[in-house]
Design a protein around this motif. Structure first.
Motif, short mmCIF file in Angstrom:
data_model
loop_
_atom_site.label_atom_id
_atom_site.label_comp_id
_atom_site.label_asym_id
_atom_site.label_seq_id
_atom_site.Cartn_x
_atom_site.Cartn_y
_atom_site.Cartn_z
N GLN A 17 -4.20 -8.48 4.20
CA GLN A 17 -4.85 -8.50 2.89
C GLN A 17 -5.21 -7.08 2.44
OE1 GLN A 17 -8.04 -11.17 3.83
NE2 GLN A 17 -6.85 -13.00 3.34
N ALA A 18 -5.71 -6.28 3.38
CA ALA A 18 -6.08 -4.90 3.04
C ALA A 18 -4.85 -4.09 2.65
CB ALA A 18 -6.82 -4.25 4.21
N ALA A 60 6.32 2.89 5.80
CA ALA A 60 6.55 4.34 5.70
C ALA A 60 7.27 4.69 4.40
CB ALA A 60 7.35 4.82 6.90
N SER A 61 8.25 3.89 4.01
CA SER A 61 8.99 4.15 2.78
C SER A 61 8.10 4.02 1.55
CB SER A 61 10.18 3.19 2.66
OG SER A 61 11.09 3.40 3.72
N LEU A 62 7.24 3.00 1.55
CA LEU A 62 6.31 2.81 0.43
C LEU A 62 5.29 3.93 0.39
CD1 LEU A 62 5.81 -1.05 0.72
CD2 LEU A 62 7.07 0.16 -1.06
N GLU A 63 4.74 4.30 1.55
CA GLU A 63 3.76 5.39 1.59
C GLU A 63 4.37 6.70 1.10
OE1 GLU A 63 0.63 4.10 5.08
OE2 GLU A 63 2.34 5.34 5.66
N ARG A 64 5.60 6.97 1.49
CA ARG A 64 6.25 8.21 1.06
C ARG A 64 6.43 8.22 -0.45
NH1 ARG A 64 11.43 10.69 3.85
NH2 ARG A 64 10.02 12.30 4.52
N ALA A 65 6.93 7.11 -1.00
CA ALA A 65 7.16 7.04 -2.45
C ALA A 65 5.85 7.14 -3.22
CB ALA A 65 7.89 5.74 -2.80
N LEU A 66 4.81 6.49 -2.73
CA LEU A 66 3.52 6.46 -3.43
C LEU A 66 2.65 7.68 -3.12
CD1 LEU A 66 2.79 2.69 -2.88
CD2 LEU A 66 3.15 3.78 -5.10
N GLU A 67 3.04 8.43 -2.08
CA GLU A 67 2.29 9.60 -1.63
C GLU A 67 0.85 9.26 -1.28
OE1 GLU A 67 2.79 12.67 -4.57
OE2 GLU A 67 4.90 12.95 -4.04
N CYS A 68 0.70 8.13 -0.56
CA CYS A 68 -0.62 7.72 -0.09
C CYS A 68 -0.48 6.83 1.13
CB CYS A 68 -1.40 7.00 -1.19
SG CYS A 68 -0.75 5.35 -1.56
N ASP A 69 -1.58 6.70 1.87
CA ASP A 69 -1.60 5.83 3.04
C ASP A 69 -1.90 4.40 2.58
OD1 ASP A 69 -1.19 7.98 4.76
OD2 ASP A 69 -3.34 8.34 5.00
N ALA A 75 -1.20 -2.75 -4.06
CA ALA A 75 -1.42 -3.09 -5.47
C ALA A 75 -2.19 -1.99 -6.19
CB ALA A 75 -2.15 -4.42 -5.58
N CYS A 76 -3.22 -1.45 -5.55
CA CYS A 76 -4.02 -0.38 -6.17
C CYS A 76 -3.20 0.90 -6.34
CB CYS A 76 -5.26 -0.09 -5.33
SG CYS A 76 -6.48 -1.41 -5.37
N ALA A 77 -2.41 1.24 -5.33
CA ALA A 77 -1.57 2.44 -5.41
C ALA A 77 -0.53 2.29 -6.51
CB ALA A 77 -0.91 2.71 -4.06
N LEU A 78 0.06 1.12 -6.60
CA LEU A 78 1.06 0.88 -7.64
C LEU A 78 0.42 0.97 -9.02
CD1 LEU A 78 4.02 0.16 -8.16
CD2 LEU A 78 3.37 -2.24 -7.99
N GLU A 79 -0.75 0.38 -9.17
CA GLU A 79 -1.46 0.44 -10.46
C GLU A 79 -1.80 1.88 -10.83
OE1 GLU A 79 -5.66 -1.02 -12.38
OE2 GLU A 79 -4.71 -2.32 -10.91
N SER A 80 -2.21 2.67 -9.84
CA SER A 80 -2.62 4.04 -10.15
C SER A 80 -1.44 4.91 -10.60
CB SER A 80 -3.32 4.68 -8.95
OG SER A 80 -2.40 4.99 -7.93
N ALA A 85 7.17 -7.47 -3.73
CA ALA A 85 6.43 -8.60 -4.29
C ALA A 85 5.90 -9.51 -3.19
CB ALA A 85 7.31 -9.39 -5.25
N ASN A 86 6.71 -9.77 -2.17
CA ASN A 86 6.28 -10.63 -1.06
C ASN A 86 5.14 -10.01 -0.27
OD1 ASN A 86 7.97 -12.81 -1.56
ND2 ASN A 86 9.61 -12.02 -0.27
N VAL A 87 5.17 -8.70 -0.07
CA VAL A 87 4.07 -8.02 0.62
C VAL A 87 2.80 -8.13 -0.22
CG1 VAL A 87 3.19 -5.78 1.40
CG2 VAL A 87 5.54 -6.46 1.94
N MET A 88 2.92 -7.88 -1.51
CA MET A 88 1.74 -7.93 -2.38
C MET A 88 1.16 -9.34 -2.46
SD MET A 88 2.93 -5.24 -5.34
CE MET A 88 1.48 -5.46 -6.33
N GLU A 89 2.00 -10.35 -2.34
CA GLU A 89 1.54 -11.74 -2.38
C GLU A 89 1.09 -12.24 -1.01
OE1 GLU A 89 1.19 -13.85 -5.00
OE2 GLU A 89 1.67 -12.16 -6.30
N GLY A 90 1.29 -11.44 0.02
CA GLY A 90 0.89 -11.83 1.37
C GLY A 90 1.84 -12.82 2.02
#
Length: 74
Positions: free
Chosen positions: A11-12, A58-67, A18-23, A43-48
């Motif tokens: 959930q975290a 790692a790929s998402l963190e790199r693209a979003l430049e956040c942990d 979701a917050c990183a994507l929104e920002s 979408a599946n990760v965001m929906e749990g």
């Protein structure tokens, strides 16, 4: 919410994503393009619905430049 530690971590992570994507102001499609992770997976990760593997995180963190991983404090 549940008391199961694994569920709390999932959930975290979903909330952080979701917050990183929104920002960024990006759509899921844009994040998919920049990260190389499919829109359906994001979408599946965001929906749990699914647990992302380490390469996906790692790929998402790199693209979003956040942990995204919530760490031990969850």
């Amino acid at each position: 919410m549940t008391d199961h530690h694994g569920a709390k971590v999932a959930q975290a992570l979903a909330l952080a994503l979701a917050c990183a994507l929104e920002s960024t102001g990006w759509s899921v499609a844009e994040l998919a393009r920049r990260s190389g992770v499919s829109r359906l997976t994001i979408a599946n990760v965001m929906e749990g619905r699914v647990w992302p593997d380490l390469l996906t995180i790692a790929s998402l963190e790199r693209a979003l430049e956040c942990d995204l991983w919530p760490g031990r404090g969850v």
